[in-house]
Write a protein that holds these residues in place. Structure first.
Motif, short mmCIF file in Angstrom:
data_model
loop_
_atom_site.label_atom_id
_atom_site.label_comp_id
_atom_site.label_asym_id
_atom_site.label_seq_id
_atom_site.Cartn_x
_atom_site.Cartn_y
_atom_site.Cartn_z
N PRO A 221 0.68 -1.26 -0.01
CA PRO A 221 -0.11 -0.18 -0.18
C PRO A 221 0.89 1.19 -0.01
N TYR A 222 0.42 2.22 -1.07
CA TYR A 222 1.10 3.62 -0.90
C TYR A 222 0.61 4.61 -0.31
N LYS A 223 -0.65 4.29 -0.02
CA LYS A 223 -1.61 5.52 0.62
C LYS A 223 -2.59 4.95 1.56
N GLU A 224 -3.14 5.93 2.31
CA GLU A 224 -3.97 5.38 3.52
C GLU A 224 -5.42 4.72 2.45
N GLY A 225 -5.68 3.17 2.67
CA GLY A 225 -6.91 2.81 2.39
C GLY A 225 -6.36 2.05 0.95
N ASP A 226 -5.10 2.35 0.74
CA ASP A 226 -4.90 1.58 -0.71
C ASP A 226 -4.92 -0.20 -0.58
N ILE A 227 -5.08 -0.85 -1.64
CA ILE A 227 -5.07 -2.14 -1.56
C ILE A 227 -3.75 -2.81 -1.76
N SER A 303 4.18 7.23 -9.68
CA SER A 303 3.99 6.98 -8.29
C SER A 303 3.57 7.78 -7.40
N GLN A 304 2.67 7.55 -6.52
CA GLN A 304 2.28 8.29 -5.37
C GLN A 304 2.90 8.05 -3.96
N HIS A 305 3.56 8.68 -3.51
CA HIS A 305 4.22 8.44 -2.06
C HIS A 305 3.40 9.56 -1.16
N GLU A 306 2.84 8.98 -0.04
CA GLU A 306 2.21 9.87 0.70
C GLU A 306 3.17 10.66 1.56
N ILE A 307 2.94 12.18 1.44
CA ILE A 307 3.82 13.17 2.23
C ILE A 307 3.18 13.75 3.51
N ILE A 308 4.26 13.59 4.34
CA ILE A 308 3.47 14.35 5.54
C ILE A 308 4.50 15.48 6.01
N ASN A 309 3.82 16.61 6.45
CA ASN A 309 4.73 17.45 7.11
C ASN A 309 5.14 17.24 8.71
N ILE A 310 6.28 16.54 9.05
CA ILE A 310 6.56 15.92 10.32
C ILE A 310 6.68 17.18 11.14
N THR A 311 7.04 18.33 10.79
CA THR A 311 7.44 19.59 11.60
C THR A 311 6.35 20.29 12.02
N ASN A 312 5.05 19.99 11.46
CA ASN A 312 3.65 20.42 11.68
C ASN A 312 2.51 19.65 11.61
N PRO A 313 2.52 18.22 12.14
CA PRO A 313 1.80 17.16 11.77
C PRO A 313 0.32 17.49 12.09
N SER A 314 -0.08 18.51 13.02
CA SER A 314 -1.55 18.61 13.38
C SER A 314 -2.07 20.04 12.94
N GLY A 315 -1.28 20.57 12.16
CA GLY A 315 -1.74 22.03 11.41
C GLY A 315 -2.82 21.80 10.67
N ARG A 316 -3.28 22.96 10.05
CA ARG A 316 -4.42 23.04 9.28
C ARG A 316 -4.10 22.56 7.92
N GLU A 317 -4.94 21.84 7.21
CA GLU A 317 -4.44 21.28 5.96
C GLU A 317 -4.68 22.16 4.94
N ARG A 318 -3.95 22.22 3.98
CA ARG A 318 -3.99 23.18 2.73
C ARG A 318 -3.48 22.26 1.53
N PHE A 319 -3.66 22.65 0.36
CA PHE A 319 -3.38 22.30 -0.97
C PHE A 319 -2.04 22.63 -1.20
N TYR A 320 -1.00 21.66 -1.68
CA TYR A 320 0.26 22.25 -2.14
C TYR A 320 0.59 21.07 -3.43
N SER A 321 1.58 21.85 -4.38
CA SER A 321 2.43 21.04 -5.30
C SER A 321 3.57 20.84 -4.76
N PHE A 349 8.27 11.66 2.93
CA PHE A 349 7.72 10.56 2.04
C PHE A 349 7.74 9.34 2.37
N LYS A 350 6.56 8.67 2.53
CA LYS A 350 6.55 7.30 2.82
C LYS A 350 6.99 6.36 1.78
N ASN A 351 6.96 5.11 2.14
CA ASN A 351 7.20 4.14 1.08
C ASN A 351 8.58 4.38 0.20
N ALA A 352 9.61 4.80 1.04
CA ALA A 352 10.72 5.13 0.31
C ALA A 352 11.86 4.06 0.33
#
Length: 400
Positions: A221-227, A303-321, A349-352
């Motif tokens: 699995p590469y993302k949450e809910g992935d098969i 491929s899609q790697h899940e990306i997490i901001n570990i400096t601000n893991p509980s911050g407000r979500e926004r859309f980024y490229s 970046f997960k699954n790396a």
């Protein structure tokens, strides 16, 4: 986990690959447990997925063998302490000379074309050889990693079996294994089992086999809910069929696999620092201190790697490229929902763990990153970050 990764990034810098040995061990045990009712099972870790010598030594401690595709990977395996008989060499399109040099090292040879098979068999009829079959089964999550289809450069076509048998008969060579690999990111177990039936039918043509190698290509699995590939179900079904075949064949064979991604992908993360947050008319870019020179899979395979901001893991979500610093299109993710990003933040970046560092380069004369292995809870540097001297090391200046 975020706090530990931030400490590791602070200590070893960024960009940085970090692997967790516990995840690797768990995946290895999961696979062997799924096939525990096979009398003779051989797991050969695919070195190309992640070839750091410390990772190879970890697999040796687990009892794994190695699947290699070049003489250099064979040499790495030997350097890591593997016995030659625990290494299988499955190249594609290499010279007869390289195959002969590998054979001298005592590892298991696997040949995937008729031309080399005839040449090698004529010169070295007593050296055991495995044959890679192309079952003409389309499998895999991307055309670049689907290698069992009819137009693939890999393997000897099942339609060429009569010619293959004639070569074996004429050379009197010793065929001790049959092999296939249909592709990576295989989800449909039935497709895998269908290809396995083709391999069983081919195996009946050879009377002195020691093993049958079913390749790998299991999806993770590469993302949450992935098969993902249901290894437990595959283990149950293929074990039954394999044991049944061994009874018909008249001897206990070894069932071999060569997993790479399944064993190491989820163990690895890639850490990179945000250099710039840039707003355009329609997009917010987070530009990191890396590029496809370090992690090419999103650009090469989509491929899609899940990306997490570990400096601000509980911050407000926004859309980024998320983009890199390479001087051309260099995109990791488009319009991805991530916790609010500021300059200086560390992105994870997960699954790396698989096909990430091993595909890194010095494009734009950038240094390849360092690697860290968390083992028994402790982070260990297993590859130093490159320096400018590494860039120049093999260059030769001339007088102009």
């Amino acid at each position: 986990m975020s706090e530990q990764l931030l400490k590791i990034a602070s200590k070893f810098g960024s960009p940085l690959y970090v692997y967790d040995s516990e995840t690797i061990i768990n995946q290895y045990n999961r696979l062997t447990k799924a096939f525990s009712k096979v009398k003779n099972l051989k797991v050969n870790y695919a070195v190309k997925a992640l070839s750091n010598i410390s990772i190879l030594k970890l697999f040796k401690s687990l009892g794994s063998g190695l699947d290699t595709v070049s003489i250099q990977e064979v040499q790495l395996g030997l350097k890591a302490g593997f016995n030659p008989e625990d290494i299988i060499y499955t190249p594609n399109g290499v010279s007869l000379e390289e195959i002969e040099n590998v054979a001298k090292l005592g590892v298991q040879i696997n040949i995937d074309n008729l031309s080399i098979l005839e040449q090698f068999g004529t010169k070295h009829p007593n050296i055991p050889v495995c044959i890679r079959i192309n079952p003409h089964v389309m499998a895999g999550g991307n055309t670049n990693i689907s290698v069992g289809h009819i137009d693939s450069k890999f393997g000897i076509s099942i339609h060429q079996i009569p010619l293959l048998l004639r070569i074996v008969e004429n050379t009197k060579m010793n065929i001790n294994g049959i092999h296939m690999h249909t592709g990576s990111d295989i989800l449909d177990i039935d497709v895998f089992l269908y290809a396995s039936e083709i391999l069983f039918e081919t195996a009946k043509q050879f009377k002195n086999l020691e093993f049958i190698d079913f390749g790998s290509g299991f999806k993770v699995p590469y993302k949450e809910g992935d098969i993902e590939t249901n290894i437990e179900e595959l283990g149950k079904k293929l074990t039954h069929r394999f044991n049944e075949f061994c009874k018909t064949y008249g001897k206990e064979l070894t069932l071999a696999f060569e997993p790479g991604k399944f064993l190491v992908s989820q163990s690895g993360v890639f850490l990179a620092k945000v250099n710039v947050v840039k707003q355009t008319t329609s997009t917010v870019f987070a530009q990191i201190d890396s590029g496809f020179n370090h992690l090419i899979r999103p650009m090469l395979y989509g491929s899609q790697h899940e990306i997490i901001n570990i400096t601000n893991p509980s911050g407000r979500e926004r859309f980024y490229s998320i983009v890199g610093y390479i001087c051309e299109t260099d995109t990791f993710a488009n319009n991805r929902r991530i916790n609010e990003i500021k300059e200086g933040d560390i992105l994870c970046f997960k699954n790396a763990g698989a096909y990430c560092f091993t595909m890194a380069s010095n494009y734009n004369s950038r240094y390849r990153p360092a690697e860290v292995l968390i083992h028994n809870g402790k982070p260990n540097l297993i590859r130093k970050r490159e320096t400018f001297e590494d860039i120049l090391q093999n260059q030769v200046e001339i007088s102009i």
